[in-house]
Design a protein around this motif. Structure first.
Motif, PDB file in Angstrom:
ATOM      1  N   VAL A  48       0.842  -1.194   0.000  1.00  0.00           N
ATOM      2  CA  VAL A  48       0.000   0.000   0.000  1.00  0.00           C
ATOM      3  C   VAL A  48       0.877   1.244   0.000  1.00  0.00           C
ATOM      4  O   VAL A  48       0.686   2.153  -0.799  1.00  0.00           O
ATOM      5  CB  VAL A  48      -0.932   0.012   1.229  1.00  0.00           C
ATOM      6  CG1 VAL A  48      -1.713   1.317   1.310  1.00  0.00           C
ATOM      7  CG2 VAL A  48      -1.864  -1.192   1.203  1.00  0.00           C
ATOM      8  N   SER A  49       1.854   1.242   0.908  1.00  0.00           N
ATOM      9  CA  SER A  49       2.708   2.406   1.047  1.00  0.00           C
ATOM     10  C   SER A  49       3.972   2.015   1.796  1.00  0.00           C
ATOM     11  O   SER A  49       3.986   1.016   2.513  1.00  0.00           O
ATOM     12  CB  SER A  49       1.970   3.521   1.809  1.00  0.00           C
ATOM     13  OG  SER A  49       2.753   4.689   1.888  1.00  0.00           O
ATOM     14  N   ALA A  50       5.025   2.800   1.607  1.00  0.00           N
ATOM     15  CA  ALA A  50       6.280   2.549   2.304  1.00  0.00           C
ATOM     16  C   ALA A  50       6.960   3.871   2.607  1.00  0.00           C
ATOM     17  O   ALA A  50       6.733   4.875   1.911  1.00  0.00           O
ATOM     18  CB  ALA A  50       7.199   1.644   1.477  1.00  0.00           C
ATOM     19  N   SER A  57      11.630   9.766   2.269  1.00  0.00           N
ATOM     20  CA  SER A  57      11.046   9.230   1.051  1.00  0.00           C
ATOM     21  C   SER A  57       9.834   8.378   1.373  1.00  0.00           C
ATOM     22  O   SER A  57       9.851   7.597   2.325  1.00  0.00           O
ATOM     23  CB  SER A  57      12.062   8.360   0.302  1.00  0.00           C
ATOM     24  OG  SER A  57      13.207   9.091  -0.042  1.00  0.00           O
ATOM     25  N   THR A  58       8.817   8.545   0.561  1.00  0.00           N
ATOM     26  CA  THR A  58       7.610   7.734   0.699  1.00  0.00           C
ATOM     27  C   THR A  58       7.148   7.260  -0.665  1.00  0.00           C
ATOM     28  O   THR A  58       7.472   7.865  -1.697  1.00  0.00           O
ATOM     29  CB  THR A  58       6.472   8.520   1.367  1.00  0.00           C
ATOM     30  OG1 THR A  58       6.181   9.679   0.568  1.00  0.00           O
ATOM     31  CG2 THR A  58       6.834   8.959   2.770  1.00  0.00           C
ATOM     32  N   GLY A  59       6.381   6.191  -0.678  1.00  0.00           N
ATOM     33  CA  GLY A  59       5.830   5.667  -1.916  1.00  0.00           C
ATOM     34  C   GLY A  59       4.440   5.106  -1.678  1.00  0.00           C
ATOM     35  O   GLY A  59       4.112   4.701  -0.557  1.00  0.00           O
ATOM     36  N   TYR A  60       3.647   5.124  -2.740  1.00  0.00           N
ATOM     37  CA  TYR A  60       2.264   4.675  -2.631  1.00  0.00           C
ATOM     38  C   TYR A  60       1.878   3.838  -3.842  1.00  0.00           C
ATOM     39  O   TYR A  60       2.322   4.092  -4.961  1.00  0.00           O
ATOM     40  CB  TYR A  60       1.319   5.877  -2.554  1.00  0.00           C
ATOM     41  CG  TYR A  60       1.553   6.753  -1.350  1.00  0.00           C
ATOM     42  CD1 TYR A  60       2.439   7.821  -1.409  1.00  0.00           C
ATOM     43  CD2 TYR A  60       0.900   6.493  -0.152  1.00  0.00           C
ATOM     44  CE1 TYR A  60       2.673   8.611  -0.298  1.00  0.00           C
ATOM     45  CE2 TYR A  60       1.120   7.282   0.964  1.00  0.00           C
ATOM     46  CZ  TYR A  60       2.013   8.341   0.876  1.00  0.00           C
ATOM     47  OH  TYR A  60       2.232   9.126   1.983  1.00  0.00           O
ATOM     48  N   ALA A  61       0.997   2.881  -3.591  1.00  0.00           N
ATOM     49  CA  ALA A  61       0.381   2.169  -4.706  1.00  0.00           C
ATOM     50  C   ALA A  61      -0.503   3.155  -5.469  1.00  0.00           C
ATOM     51  O   ALA A  61      -1.077   4.077  -4.881  1.00  0.00           O
ATOM     52  CB  ALA A  61      -0.447   0.999  -4.184  1.00  0.00           C
ATOM     53  N   ASP A  62      -0.613   2.958  -6.762  1.00  0.00           N
ATOM     54  CA  ASP A  62      -1.426   3.859  -7.582  1.00  0.00           C
ATOM     55  C   ASP A  62      -2.855   3.935  -7.067  1.00  0.00           C
ATOM     56  O   ASP A  62      -3.492   4.992  -7.137  1.00  0.00           O
ATOM     57  CB  ASP A  62      -1.427   3.391  -9.040  1.00  0.00           C
ATOM     58  CG  ASP A  62      -0.095   3.639  -9.722  1.00  0.00           C
ATOM     59  OD1 ASP A  62       0.142   3.021 -10.783  1.00  0.00           O
ATOM     60  OD2 ASP A  62       0.708   4.433  -9.206  1.00  0.00           O
ATOM     61  N   SER A  63      -3.356   2.846  -6.538  1.00  0.00           N
ATOM     62  CA  SER A  63      -4.749   2.782  -6.109  1.00  0.00           C
ATOM     63  C   SER A  63      -5.045   3.644  -4.895  1.00  0.00           C
ATOM     64  O   SER A  63      -6.220   3.929  -4.612  1.00  0.00           O
ATOM     65  CB  SER A  63      -5.140   1.337  -5.821  1.00  0.00           C
ATOM     66  OG  SER A  63      -4.307   0.791  -4.816  1.00  0.00           O
ATOM     67  N   VAL A  64      -4.016   4.071  -4.170  1.00  0.00           N
ATOM     68  CA  VAL A  64      -4.248   4.856  -2.948  1.00  0.00           C
ATOM     69  C   VAL A  64      -3.626   6.245  -3.009  1.00  0.00           C
ATOM     70  O   VAL A  64      -3.796   7.030  -2.073  1.00  0.00           O
ATOM     71  CB  VAL A  64      -3.739   4.117  -1.695  1.00  0.00           C
ATOM     72  CG1 VAL A  64      -4.349   2.716  -1.621  1.00  0.00           C
ATOM     73  CG2 VAL A  64      -2.226   4.057  -1.653  1.00  0.00           C
ATOM     74  N   LYS A  65      -2.896   6.544  -4.078  1.00  0.00           N
ATOM     75  CA  LYS A  65      -2.261   7.861  -4.189  1.00  0.00           C
ATOM     76  C   LYS A  65      -3.296   8.975  -4.080  1.00  0.00           C
ATOM     77  O   LYS A  65      -4.358   8.914  -4.694  1.00  0.00           O
ATOM     78  CB  LYS A  65      -1.518   7.970  -5.527  1.00  0.00           C
ATOM     79  CG  LYS A  65      -0.159   7.345  -5.529  1.00  0.00           C
ATOM     80  CD  LYS A  65       0.525   7.516  -6.887  1.00  0.00           C
ATOM     81  CE  LYS A  65       1.876   6.824  -6.913  1.00  0.00           C
ATOM     82  NZ  LYS A  65       2.505   6.891  -8.248  1.00  0.00           N
TER      83      LYS A  65
END
Length: 127
Positions: A48-50, A57-65
């Motif tokens: 989902v996210s990291a 730094s952060t990252g998200y799945a496209d579905s939750v951005k």
């Protein structure tokens, strides 16, 4: 050995919000990148996210951005997932996980990199 305990799940109507929390103990929390994963009924566990060790730094799945926000507080050994505008398809068991990272600004979205996992918290979104 790092122990992770999630909380904050529950039942919410579509369009609502929840904030998940993950408490870490037993290790040096700031040495780990952290991730949130979820597993819906009949589905594989997905990222989902990291967030990196340093929060840089952060990252998200496209579905939750644009709807979810990950954050961490290294002083409190906590990681959070703020979930807004929830949809029925967000229904899943949500897990937090820890991944030892050498560099402070990096994270992985590969679940196989994560070595410590919580027991999960159920999120149910009613439509």
């Amino acid at each position: 050995q790092v122990q992770l305990v999630e909380s904050g799940g529950g039942l919410v109507q579509a369009g609502g919000s929840l904030r998940l929390s993950c408490a870490a103990s037993g290790g040096t929390f700031s040495r780990y990148a952290m991730g949130w994963f979820r597993q819906g009924p009949g589905k594989e566990r997905e990222v989902v996210s990291a967030i990196s060790r340093s929060d840089a730094s952060t990252g998200y799945a496209d579905s939750v951005k644009g709807r979810f926000t990950i954050s961490r507080d290294n002083a409190k050994n906590m990681v959070y997932l703020q979930m807004n505008s929830l949809k029925a398809e967000d229904t899943a068991v949500y897990y937090c996980a820890a991944d030892w990272q050498y560099y402070s600004g990096t994270y992985s979205t590969d679940r196989n990199h994560y070595i410590y996992w919580g027991q999960g918290t159920q999120v149910t979104v009613s439509s």
